[in-house]
Design a protein around this motif. Structure first.
Motif, PDB file in Angstrom:
ATOM      1  N   GLY A 322       0.844  -1.203   0.000  1.00 43.15           N
ATOM      2  CA  GLY A 322       0.000   0.000   0.000  1.00 43.15           C
ATOM      3  C   GLY A 322       0.869   1.237   0.000  1.00 43.15           C
ATOM      4  O   GLY A 322       1.129   1.836   1.029  1.00 43.15           O
ATOM      5  N   SER A 323       1.312   1.616  -1.192  1.00 43.04           N
ATOM      6  CA  SER A 323       2.219   2.761  -1.301  1.00 43.04           C
ATOM      7  C   SER A 323       1.415   4.061  -1.277  1.00 43.04           C
ATOM      8  O   SER A 323       0.389   4.160  -1.923  1.00 43.04           O
ATOM      9  CB  SER A 323       3.014   2.658  -2.607  1.00 43.04           C
ATOM     10  N   HIS A 324       1.941   5.046  -0.607  1.00 46.60           N
ATOM     11  CA  HIS A 324       2.927   5.095   0.479  1.00 46.60           C
ATOM     12  C   HIS A 324       2.264   5.799   1.673  1.00 46.60           C
ATOM     13  O   HIS A 324       2.789   6.773   2.216  1.00 46.60           O
ATOM     14  CB  HIS A 324       4.169   5.889   0.065  1.00 46.60           C
ATOM     15  N   TYR A 325       1.110   5.293   2.040  1.00 47.91           N
ATOM     16  CA  TYR A 325       0.282   5.899   3.084  1.00 47.91           C
ATOM     17  C   TYR A 325      -0.774   4.876   3.492  1.00 47.91           C
ATOM     18  O   TYR A 325      -1.039   3.914   2.761  1.00 47.91           O
ATOM     19  CB  TYR A 325      -0.415   7.165   2.554  1.00 47.91           C
ATOM     20  N   PRO A 326      -1.412   5.054   4.632  1.00 46.36           N
ATOM     21  CA  PRO A 326      -2.494   4.137   5.011  1.00 46.36           C
ATOM     22  C   PRO A 326      -3.655   4.231   4.025  1.00 46.36           C
ATOM     23  O   PRO A 326      -4.135   5.320   3.712  1.00 46.36           O
ATOM     24  CB  PRO A 326      -2.903   4.638   6.399  1.00 46.36           C
ATOM     25  N   HIS A 327      -4.095   3.095   3.536  1.00 45.40           N
ATOM     26  CA  HIS A 327      -5.221   3.045   2.611  1.00 45.40           C
ATOM     27  C   HIS A 327      -6.534   2.873   3.378  1.00 45.40           C
ATOM     28  O   HIS A 327      -6.545   2.625   4.579  1.00 45.40           O
ATOM     29  CB  HIS A 327      -5.024   1.903   1.619  1.00 45.40           C
ATOM     30  N   HIS A 328      -7.628   3.031   2.662  1.00 39.58           N
ATOM     31  CA  HIS A 328      -8.958   2.807   3.224  1.00 39.58           C
ATOM     32  C   HIS A 328      -9.005   1.425   3.857  1.00 39.58           C
ATOM     33  O   HIS A 328      -8.453   0.461   3.324  1.00 39.58           O
ATOM     34  CB  HIS A 328      -9.984   2.901   2.091  1.00 39.58           C
ATOM     35  N   GLU A 329      -9.693   1.299   4.992  1.00 38.74           N
ATOM     36  CA  GLU A 329      -9.791  -0.013   5.627  1.00 38.74           C
ATOM     37  C   GLU A 329     -10.379  -1.046   4.681  1.00 38.74           C
ATOM     38  O   GLU A 329     -10.065  -2.244   4.763  1.00 38.74           O
ATOM     39  CB  GLU A 329     -10.645   0.059   6.892  1.00 38.74           C
ATOM     40  N   GLN A 330     -11.219  -0.622   3.751  1.00 35.73           N
ATOM     41  CA  GLN A 330     -11.805  -1.555   2.806  1.00 35.73           C
ATOM     42  C   GLN A 330     -10.748  -2.231   1.929  1.00 35.73           C
ATOM     43  O   GLN A 330     -10.980  -3.313   1.399  1.00 35.73           O
ATOM     44  CB  GLN A 330     -12.837  -0.844   1.930  1.00 35.73           C
ATOM     45  N   PHE A 331      -9.605  -1.580   1.761  1.00 33.30           N
ATOM     46  CA  PHE A 331      -8.546  -2.192   0.956  1.00 33.30           C
ATOM     47  C   PHE A 331      -8.050  -3.469   1.629  1.00 33.30           C
ATOM     48  O   PHE A 331      -7.927  -4.522   0.994  1.00 33.30           O
ATOM     49  CB  PHE A 331      -7.403  -1.199   0.736  1.00 33.30           C
ATOM     50  N   ALA A 332      -7.773  -3.379   2.926  1.00 34.47           N
ATOM     51  CA  ALA A 332      -7.348  -4.583   3.644  1.00 34.47           C
ATOM     52  C   ALA A 332      -8.474  -5.608   3.696  1.00 34.47           C
ATOM     53  O   ALA A 332      -8.226  -6.816   3.604  1.00 34.47           O
ATOM     54  CB  ALA A 332      -6.888  -4.220   5.047  1.00 34.47           C
ATOM     55  N   ALA A 333      -9.719  -5.145   3.841  1.00 35.77           N
ATOM     56  CA  ALA A 333     -10.850  -6.071   3.876  1.00 35.77           C
ATOM     57  C   ALA A 333     -10.962  -6.843   2.566  1.00 35.77           C
ATOM     58  O   ALA A 333     -11.259  -8.046   2.562  1.00 35.77           O
ATOM     59  CB  ALA A 333     -12.147  -5.309   4.159  1.00 35.77           C
ATOM     60  N   GLU A 334     -10.730  -6.163   1.434  1.00 33.22           N
ATOM     61  CA  GLU A 334     -10.769  -6.849   0.144  1.00 33.22           C
ATOM     62  C   GLU A 334      -9.596  -7.820  -0.005  1.00 33.22           C
ATOM     63  O   GLU A 334      -9.747  -8.910  -0.567  1.00 33.22           O
ATOM     64  CB  GLU A 334     -10.772  -5.845  -1.006  1.00 33.22           C
ATOM     65  N   CYS A 335      -8.434  -7.425   0.479  1.00 33.82           N
ATOM     66  CA  CYS A 335      -7.294  -8.351   0.460  1.00 33.82           C
ATOM     67  C   CYS A 335      -7.607  -9.589   1.292  1.00 33.82           C
ATOM     68  O   CYS A 335      -7.258 -10.718   0.910  1.00 33.82           O
ATOM     69  CB  CYS A 335      -6.040  -7.660   0.966  1.00 33.82           C
ATOM     70  N   ASP A 336      -8.280  -9.405   2.429  1.00 39.62           N
ATOM     71  CA  ASP A 336      -8.714 -10.549   3.235  1.00 39.62           C
ATOM     72  C   ASP A 336      -9.583 -11.488   2.407  1.00 39.62           C
ATOM     73  O   ASP A 336      -9.361 -12.702   2.369  1.00 39.62           O
ATOM     74  CB  ASP A 336      -9.551 -10.080   4.437  1.00 39.62           C
ATOM     75  N   ARG A 337     -10.609 -10.914   1.780  1.00 40.49           N
ATOM     76  CA  ARG A 337     -11.603 -11.729   1.080  1.00 40.49           C
ATOM     77  C   ARG A 337     -11.025 -12.410  -0.158  1.00 40.49           C
ATOM     78  O   ARG A 337     -11.375 -13.543  -0.467  1.00 40.49           O
ATOM     79  CB  ARG A 337     -12.806 -10.859   0.691  1.00 40.49           C
ATOM     80  N   GLN A 338     -10.155 -11.689  -0.877  1.00 44.20           N
ATOM     81  CA  GLN A 338      -9.657 -12.216  -2.139  1.00 44.20           C
ATOM     82  C   GLN A 338      -8.355 -13.012  -2.002  1.00 44.20           C
ATOM     83  O   GLN A 338      -7.901 -13.615  -2.965  1.00 44.20           O
ATOM     84  CB  GLN A 338      -9.473 -11.083  -3.141  1.00 44.20           C
ATOM     85  N   GLY A 339      -7.746 -12.974  -0.834  1.00 48.34           N
ATOM     86  CA  GLY A 339      -6.536 -13.755  -0.622  1.00 48.34           C
ATOM     87  C   GLY A 339      -5.292 -13.080  -1.166  1.00 48.34           C
ATOM     88  O   GLY A 339      -4.556 -13.674  -1.960  1.00 48.34           O
ATOM     89  N   VAL A 340      -5.031 -11.853  -0.731  1.00 48.09           N
ATOM     90  CA  VAL A 340      -3.846 -11.111  -1.148  1.00 48.09           C
ATOM     91  C   VAL A 340      -3.138 -10.592   0.099  1.00 48.09           C
ATOM     92  O   VAL A 340      -3.764  -9.947   0.949  1.00 48.09           O
ATOM     93  CB  VAL A 340      -4.208  -9.932  -2.073  1.00 48.09           C
ATOM     94  N   LEU A 341      -1.856 -10.866   0.223  1.00 51.28           N
ATOM     95  CA  LEU A 341      -1.065 -10.331   1.326  1.00 51.28           C
ATOM     96  C   LEU A 341      -0.947  -8.819   1.166  1.00 51.28           C
ATOM     97  O   LEU A 341      -0.839  -8.307   0.045  1.00 51.28           O
ATOM     98  CB  LEU A 341       0.329 -10.960   1.343  1.00 51.28           C
ATOM     99  N   PHE A 342      -0.925  -8.088   2.293  1.00 48.74           N
ATOM    100  CA  PHE A 342      -0.940  -6.626   2.229  1.00 48.74           C
ATOM    101  C   PHE A 342       0.099  -6.039   3.178  1.00 48.74           C
ATOM    102  O   PHE A 342       0.218  -6.475   4.321  1.00 48.74           O
ATOM    103  CB  PHE A 342      -2.338  -6.106   2.577  1.00 48.74           C
ATOM    104  N   TRP A 343       0.841  -5.085   2.662  1.00 45.11           N
ATOM    105  CA  TRP A 343       1.856  -4.330   3.428  1.00 45.11           C
ATOM    106  C   TRP A 343       1.273  -2.942   3.653  1.00 45.11           C
ATOM    107  O   TRP A 343       1.064  -2.197   2.711  1.00 45.11           O
ATOM    108  CB  TRP A 343       3.127  -4.296   2.594  1.00 45.11           C
ATOM    109  N   SER A 344       0.968  -2.610   4.892  1.00 43.66           N
ATOM    110  CA  SER A 344       0.325  -1.334   5.227  1.00 43.66           C
ATOM    111  C   SER A 344       1.394  -0.344   5.661  1.00 43.66           C
ATOM    112  O   SER A 344       2.175  -0.613   6.575  1.00 43.66           O
ATOM    113  CB  SER A 344      -0.704  -1.543   6.334  1.00 43.66           C
ATOM    114  N   GLU A 345       1.418   0.816   5.011  1.00 48.90           N
ATOM    115  CA  GLU A 345       2.551   1.738   5.132  1.00 48.90           C
ATOM    116  C   GLU A 345       2.135   3.104   5.683  1.00 48.90           C
ATOM    117  O   GLU A 345       1.069   3.626   5.351  1.00 48.90           O
ATOM    118  CB  GLU A 345       3.201   1.920   3.760  1.00 48.90           C
ATOM    119  N   LEU A 346       3.029   3.678   6.472  1.00 51.00           N
ATOM    120  CA  LEU A 346       2.827   5.009   7.026  1.00 51.00           C
ATOM    121  C   LEU A 346       3.195   6.073   5.994  1.00 51.00           C
ATOM    122  O   LEU A 346       3.952   5.819   5.053  1.00 51.00           O
ATOM    123  CB  LEU A 346       3.693   5.180   8.279  1.00 51.00           C
ATOM    124  N   CYS A 347       2.688   7.282   6.202  1.00 51.80           N
ATOM    125  CA  CYS A 347       2.910   8.392   5.263  1.00 51.80           C
ATOM    126  C   CYS A 347       4.145   9.225   5.619  1.00 51.80           C
ATOM    127  O   CYS A 347       4.155  10.439   5.389  1.00 51.80           O
ATOM    128  CB  CYS A 347       1.671   9.274   5.199  1.00 51.80           C
TER     129      CYS A 347
END
Length: 807
Positions: A322-347
């Motif tokens: 998730g370049s290069h700032y915190p994304h919407h929580e829905q982004f991680a929720a979709e990664c959960d549902r679809q099976g994608v690893l996610f790197w959550s990044e600070l700004c």
């Protein structure tokens, strides 16, 4: 009564600037623009290097039920860039600084039964004391994520107050910890029960009950532990998700309910064997993703996020940074549902080249002491907010402290490192189950500060088998428009697997807005969310799916209009991707790029440009015979869309919008776009563009790497791995800049000939040949360049420095 959460994305009024009295209750907002959320100052935006910088005011009527008075009422904002002042009935009820994290503001005592006037004053002006101070993205302002009204009892489960963690896995069983934060805003002590029911695929698997007590005016944390027997583990191939349904009760009366989705899994990054998920080795192969998109800018719906994650997943990749700032929580929720690893990044972010204080081109860390305390607090606050909101998502495997913070002024590098260490410690404190990563750590020793190092650009070639866990967090920067070349973006040997490297991450997943020309166009998916041919190459390589036939040049005889979804909700979370194709007489797509205009002939829906939009090669919306744009509506009813192009019969499509107010053709005042766009300030004096930029070469001695020629911190320079003719070294400027001069400083031996080559696009051109002088300056007269390269036709010399100046 239990908790209620109501989206309030519809029916907002908006004004650019800061009109006098616009936050007052009795302000006449009849002449303001009609907008829905999510909304961006920049709409419509199509990858321009400039964007509106200033203020904006949002207004909306908020209806409060009489029975809700006396309860806890809050406004939840998922993201406002970047300074938000919130007013209810003319009185300020809260302020939030920080553009990428969610926050909630208590309005319990500010509201009355019936109509209340809500106003939000927003600024996206650069703030030296607020992260990010720098970055190559664009920084459009606005309430660009969802807003909701939360109604709950005074004694309740705290906002995002439940944290579910997997303590350990053993013989198929999972030991799970649940920490639940309980709030008692009442006048009496609370005694009651916290019950929990865990479900998998809708079926209950476990029930828990625990007595709890919370003193009046206090907050306490309840901790529960349970074992899931034969737990179904979350994995990209099998993204099993559990739900935890909690109820806070007193004398069998339910006061509050909360539902938390979680996954059971463990993560581990190792320095010698790479990444492990659930104890099994899993190579990471992914892409970096920004949040903005054609026309709508940062104002992304949940459906748009779902499509973004699906495009990366469909390519065969298993990871998103998730370049290069915190994304919407829905982004991680979709990664959960679809099976994608996610790197959550600070700004916490930097941008290459010599810094200039202001407009996101500044030192990543403040050079002025007066700015430092507030800036550090903004980073620590954003990290805390990012983790709290996202911590239950199993797809998230690391919290990153930032990106390329080494792009800070020399004198504050120690302070930038100290802040990075503090952020790492904060991650360990708030979430000991995930590592603290440092993104873009390929300079100045930032890679040793966290649990995982992410290497960008030339980092893949610089760092082989470092003594800490690592991955290539960016590789393959290539400027391309659709359709592009069919082939990989591999560079610097990343295609060769190494056991000590956890994985590789493509720069970039999607085209995105940037303040630097051409940095925007490096995705293998374009800004309109249509894949380039390289995306099809990865899909074939990773999934074995052959690419479709490419459109051939020809003359279209018909249009085809389609959509990925024929029914959409009107609450601001939903949209549909409209696609237009130019067809020949056989029904095949042909590379006929005549402009296509799509208009709403019936209904209340809109494109980012209003009730019509033209897709053409000029705005890159229609290329290779195919175009696309996202369409949304805040009113219920049918929407008839008609596409037309010169010489072709029109094509029509009906999209049904459901929920909320019915469209009855009432007048609306739609915003035409921002009144102005600001650009990166230019200066009569050229800037040093090459400082700390990536450097690539034909090979280096181990103790004389290529990056020495742009680090400018030592008298030593690059020495070729061999003395054979043809050795080369290249400085990547990471974007298109107007270059005035290139200065080359050579070491030993004397009288070594070389030639200077430059790249302004796909082609490389020789511009000059070096003489026997060790220091030479070449006048490029403002040429637009991406890179400069030295080539040695005979045995190479040591290259101590290459300095590129321009604007």
């Amino acid at each position: 009564m239990t908790r209620r959460r109501e989206l309030i994305n519809r029916a907002w009024k908006f004004a650019y600037g800061d009109p006098a009295g616009a936050v007052a209750e009795d302000f006449d907002d009849g002449d303001l623009y009609d907008v829905g959320l999510p909304h961006s100052f920049g709409i419509p935006y199509f990858m321009e290097t400039g964007f509106y910088v200033g203020r904006g005011v949002y207004r909306r009527v908020l209806d409060i039920r009489p029975e809700d008075l006396g309860k806890y009422l809050a406004l939840e904002f998922q993201g406002v860039f970047q300074d938000a002042e919130v007013y209810v009935n003319g009185s300020q009820v809260g302020r939030h600084l920080g553009g990428y994290t969610a926050f909630a503001i208590d309005i319990s005592t500010a509201v009355r039964a019936g109509a209340n006037q809500l106003a939000v004053r927003v600024s996206n002006e650069w703030n030296p004391r607020l992260a990010p101070r720098a970055g190559e993205h664009t920084f459009n302002g606005g309430i660009y994520r969802d807003v909701a009204l939360i109604v709950a009892e005074r004694t309740r489960i705290a906002w995002y107050g439940t944290f579910v963690t997997t303590r350990r896995l053993l013989d198929g069983d999972a030991v799970i910890d649940v920490a639940t934060e309980l709030v008692n805003d009442g006048d009496a002590d609370f005694e009651g029960d916290l019950t929990a029911e865990i479900h998998l695929a809708g079926e209950p698997v476990l029930r828990l009950r625990q007595s709890v007590s919370v003193p009046a005016g206090a907050t306490s944390t309840c901790r529960q532990e349970f074992t899931l027997h034969q737990a179904r583990l979350w994995h990209p191939d099998t993204p099993h998700l559990y739900t935890l349904e909690q109820r806070l009760t007193q004398d069998e009366r339910c006061l509050d309910e909360a539902v938390t989705t979680f996954g059971v899994r463990t993560v581990e990054f190792t320095a010698d064997k790479g990444f492990f998920l659930n104890g099994e080795h899993l190579p990471i192969h992914g892409a970096n993703v920004h949040q903005d998109r054609a026309g709508w800018c940062d104002a992304t719906t949940h459906s748009g996020i779902r499509r973004d994650v699906a495009l990366i997943r469909e390519s065969g990749m298993n990871f998103i940074r998730g370049s290069h700032y915190p994304h919407h929580e829905q982004f991680a929720a979709e990664c959960d549902r679809q099976g994608v690893l996610f790197w959550s990044e600070l700004c916490f972010w930097g941008i290459g080249g010599e810094s200039a204080e202001g407009f996101w081109t500044a030192s990543a860390y403040p050079p002025h002491e007066a700015d430092r305390a507030e800036f550090e607090e903004s980073c620590l606050r954003a990290m805390t907010e990012m983790i709290r909101v996202n911590r239950n998502h199993p797809s998230i495997i690391a919290w990153s402290t930032g990106n390329e913070v080494f792009f800070s002024d020399d004198e504050v590098i120690p302070q930038a490192k100290d802040l990075t260490r503090r952020l790492v410690e904060l991650v360990h404190e708030l979430d000991p189950t995930r590592p603290a990563a440092v993104g873009g750590a390929q300079r100045r020793g930032f890679d040793e500060l966290g649990d995982v190092a992410g290497y960008n650009g030339d980092g893949a070639s610089l760092y082989h088998k470092p003594p800490w866990p690592n991955l290539v967090s960016e590789y393959g920067s290539l400027v391309e428009d659709r359709p592009g070349a069919y082939g990989p973006r591999y560079a610097h040997g990343v295609e060769t697997p190494h056991p000590w490297r956890s994985g590789i991450v493509l720069w970039c997943g999607m085209h995105h807005g940037s303040i630097v020309a051409d940095m925007a166009r490096m995705g293998f998916i374009d800004y309109f969310r249509l894949p380039l041919r390289s995306w099809y190459w990865y899909r074939r390589e990773l999934r074995g799916i052959e690419p479709p036939p490419w459109p051939l040049p020809g003359t279209a005889t018909a249009l085809r209009l389609s959509a990925d979804r024929m029914t959409i909700a009107t609450d601001g979370t939903d949209d549909t991707q409209i696609m237009v194709e130019l067809l020949d007489a056989s029904g095949h797509v042909v590379a006929d790029e005549r402009p296509v205009r799509i208009e709403v002939v019936e209904g209340g829906g809109v494109f980012p440009t209003g009730t019509s939009i033209t897709l053409s090669p000029e705005n890159r919306g229609l290329l290779d015979g195919i175009g696309a744009i996202e369409f949304r509506s805040y009113f219920a009813g049918p929407n008839t869309l008609r596409a037309g192009a010169d010489g072709l019969a029109p094509a029509e499509l009906t999209i049904e919008a459901v929920g909320g107010e019915q469209w009855r053709g009432r007048p609306r005042r739609l915003a035409p776009g921002p009144p102005s766009r600001s650009f990166v300030p230019s200066s009569d004096a050229p800037r040093l563009l090459s400082a700390k930029r990536p450097v690539f070469s034909s090979g280096s001695l181990a103790d004389r790497p290529a990056h020495l020629i742009t680090d400018y911190s030592t008298g030593e320079g690059w020495i070729s791995a061999t003395n054979r003719p043809g050795a080369w070294i290249r400085v990547d400027l990471e974007g298109l800049w107007r270059v005035d001069t290139v200065t080359v400083l050579l070491g030993e031996p004397d009288a070594v000939p070389y030639r200077l080559e430059v790249s302004g696009g796909q082609a490389t051109e020789e511009v000059a040949a070096g003489t026997t002088e060790r220091r030479m300056s070449f006048d490029l007269r403002g040429r637009a360049l991406h890179a400069v390269k030295l080539v040695f036709p005979e045995a190479p010399a040591e290259v101590k420095e290459v300095r590129v100046h321009g604007r």
